[in-house]
Scaffold this motif. Structure first.
Motif, PDB file in Angstrom:
ATOM      1  N   GLU A  99       0.834  -1.207   0.000  1.00  0.00           N
ATOM      2  CA  GLU A  99       0.000   0.000   0.000  1.00  0.00           C
ATOM      3  C   GLU A  99       0.862   1.248   0.000  1.00  0.00           C
ATOM      4  N   SER A 100       0.292   2.326  -0.494  1.00  0.00           N
ATOM      5  CA  SER A 100       0.933   3.638  -0.426  1.00  0.00           C
ATOM      6  C   SER A 100      -0.151   4.708  -0.449  1.00  0.00           C
ATOM      7  N   GLY A 101       0.229   5.920  -0.035  1.00  0.00           N
ATOM      8  CA  GLY A 101      -0.679   7.047  -0.154  1.00  0.00           C
ATOM      9  C   GLY A 101      -1.277   7.550   1.139  1.00  0.00           C
ATOM     10  N   GLY A 102      -1.000   6.901   2.263  1.00  0.00           N
ATOM     11  CA  GLY A 102      -1.536   7.389   3.522  1.00  0.00           C
ATOM     12  C   GLY A 102      -0.835   8.648   3.970  1.00  0.00           C
ATOM     13  N   GLY A 103      -1.325   9.227   5.059  1.00  0.00           N
ATOM     14  CA  GLY A 103      -0.702  10.432   5.588  1.00  0.00           C
ATOM     15  C   GLY A 103      -1.627  11.204   6.478  1.00  0.00           C
ATOM     16  N   LEU A 104      -1.233  12.454   6.747  1.00  0.00           N
ATOM     17  CA  LEU A 104      -1.996  13.363   7.599  1.00  0.00           C
ATOM     18  C   LEU A 104      -2.740  14.356   6.707  1.00  0.00           C
ATOM     19  N   VAL A 105      -4.028  14.529   6.965  1.00  0.00           N
ATOM     20  CA  VAL A 105      -4.829  15.450   6.171  1.00  0.00           C
ATOM     21  C   VAL A 105      -5.820  16.158   7.091  1.00  0.00           C
ATOM     22  N   GLN A 106      -6.176  17.371   6.741  1.00  0.00           N
ATOM     23  CA  GLN A 106      -7.138  18.128   7.537  1.00  0.00           C
ATOM     24  C   GLN A 106      -8.567  17.655   7.229  1.00  0.00           C
ATOM     25  N   PRO A 107      -9.475  17.843   8.167  1.00  0.00           N
ATOM     26  CA  PRO A 107     -10.887  17.500   7.891  1.00  0.00           C
ATOM     27  C   PRO A 107     -11.382  18.184   6.629  1.00  0.00           C
ATOM     28  N   GLY A 108     -12.108  17.408   5.822  1.00  0.00           N
ATOM     29  CA  GLY A 108     -12.583  17.914   4.539  1.00  0.00           C
ATOM     30  C   GLY A 108     -11.638  17.663   3.392  1.00  0.00           C
ATOM     31  N   GLY A 109     -10.444  17.202   3.702  1.00  0.00           N
ATOM     32  CA  GLY A 109      -9.441  16.969   2.673  1.00  0.00           C
ATOM     33  C   GLY A 109      -9.596  15.614   1.989  1.00  0.00           C
ATOM     34  N   SER A 110      -8.660  15.327   1.099  1.00  0.00           N
ATOM     35  CA  SER A 110      -8.710  14.101   0.301  1.00  0.00           C
ATOM     36  C   SER A 110      -7.366  13.380   0.325  1.00  0.00           C
ATOM     37  N   LEU A 111      -7.438  12.078   0.153  1.00  0.00           N
ATOM     38  CA  LEU A 111      -6.256  11.243  -0.020  1.00  0.00           C
ATOM     39  C   LEU A 111      -6.597  10.142  -1.010  1.00  0.00           C
ATOM     40  N   ARG A 112      -5.572   9.638  -1.680  1.00  0.00           N
ATOM     41  CA  ARG A 112      -5.760   8.507  -2.576  1.00  0.00           C
ATOM     42  C   ARG A 112      -4.793   7.405  -2.182  1.00  0.00           C
ATOM     43  N   LEU A 113      -5.346   6.262  -1.818  1.00  0.00           N
ATOM     44  CA  LEU A 113      -4.535   5.098  -1.474  1.00  0.00           C
ATOM     45  C   LEU A 113      -4.379   4.200  -2.697  1.00  0.00           C
ATOM     46  N   SER A 114      -3.216   3.582  -2.790  1.00  0.00           N
ATOM     47  CA  SER A 114      -2.944   2.609  -3.850  1.00  0.00           C
ATOM     48  C   SER A 114      -2.450   1.317  -3.226  1.00  0.00           C
ATOM     49  N   CYS A 115      -2.744   0.213  -3.884  1.00  0.00           N
ATOM     50  CA  CYS A 115      -2.266  -1.088  -3.428  1.00  0.00           C
ATOM     51  C   CYS A 115      -1.899  -1.901  -4.655  1.00  0.00           C
ATOM     52  N   ALA A 116      -0.624  -2.246  -4.765  1.00  0.00           N
ATOM     53  CA  ALA A 116      -0.138  -3.000  -5.907  1.00  0.00           C
ATOM     54  C   ALA A 116       0.180  -4.429  -5.494  1.00  0.00           C
ATOM     55  N   ALA A 117      -0.335  -5.375  -6.246  1.00  0.00           N
ATOM     56  CA  ALA A 117      -0.049  -6.786  -6.010  1.00  0.00           C
ATOM     57  C   ALA A 117       1.075  -7.228  -6.933  1.00  0.00           C
ATOM     58  N   SER A 118       1.992  -8.021  -6.387  1.00  0.00           N
ATOM     59  CA  SER A 118       3.110  -8.516  -7.187  1.00  0.00           C
ATOM     60  C   SER A 118       3.464  -9.928  -6.740  1.00  0.00           C
ATOM     61  N   GLY A 119       4.286 -10.588  -7.554  1.00  0.00           N
ATOM     62  CA  GLY A 119       4.697 -11.944  -7.232  1.00  0.00           C
ATOM     63  C   GLY A 119       4.066 -12.945  -8.172  1.00  0.00           C
ATOM     64  N   SER A 120       3.818 -14.132  -7.642  1.00  0.00           N
ATOM     65  CA  SER A 120       3.279 -15.223  -8.435  1.00  0.00           C
ATOM     66  C   SER A 120       1.753 -15.097  -8.524  1.00  0.00           C
ATOM     67  N   ILE A 121       1.284 -14.383  -9.540  1.00  0.00           N
ATOM     68  CA  ILE A 121      -0.145 -14.103  -9.688  1.00  0.00           C
ATOM     69  C   ILE A 121      -0.683 -14.715 -10.967  1.00  0.00           C
ATOM     70  N   PHE A 122      -1.727 -15.527 -10.818  1.00  0.00           N
ATOM     71  CA  PHE A 122      -2.439 -16.054 -11.980  1.00  0.00           C
ATOM     72  C   PHE A 122      -3.717 -15.264 -12.210  1.00  0.00           C
ATOM     73  N   ASN A 123      -4.463 -15.051 -11.140  1.00  0.00           N
ATOM     74  CA  ASN A 123      -5.705 -14.294 -11.257  1.00  0.00           C
ATOM     75  C   ASN A 123      -6.007 -13.594  -9.926  1.00  0.00           C
TER      76      ASN A 123
END
Length: 121
Positions: free
Chosen positions: A6-30
């Motif tokens: 995961e990435s994209g967390g942090g500190l934000v003021q009320p009313g603000g926005s954040l975007r989290l990302s999560c990348a899967a890697s390794g031995s992936i078929f589906n």
């Protein structure tokens, strides 16, 4: 082996926005369902949003209309766009994925390491 990062967390003021990302890697078929969970101090981990590999989504009532989950299947990545953040959204956010490593292996449940989201003025 499969990893979710995961990435994209942090500190934000009320009313603000954040975007989290999560990348899967390794031995992936589906990759089947992917989702975001969160856990606040002293509380149980709860589902925030989930998305199927076909794009159907599901949201917790507390985030409907504010959060949007999406995924890029070509990049094995799931996103969580969080708008109008409130102090009660403060938690560690975890990515979850149901993933198979081949056509002959069972689907397993994988978790990321978590990313802290803090909403405070």
């Amino acid at each position: 082996q499969v990893q979710l990062v995961e990435s994209g967390g942090g500190l934000v003021q009320p009313g603000g926005s954040l975007r989290l990302s999560c990348a899967a890697s390794g031995s992936i078929f589906n990759i089947y369902n992917m989702g975001w969970y969160r856990q606040a101090p002293g509380k149980q981990r709860e589902l925030v949003a989930s998305i199927t590999n076909g794009g159907s989504t599901n949201y917790a009532d507390s985030v409907k209309g504010r959060f949007t989950i999406s995924r890029d299947n070509a990049k094995n990545t799931v996103y969580l766009q969080m708008n109008s953040l409130q102090p009660e959204d403060t938690a560690v956010y975890y990515c979850n994925g149901r993933i198979s490593s081949s056509a002959y292996t069972i689907i397993k449940n994988y978790w990321g390491q978590g990313t802290q989201v803090t909403v405070s003025s």
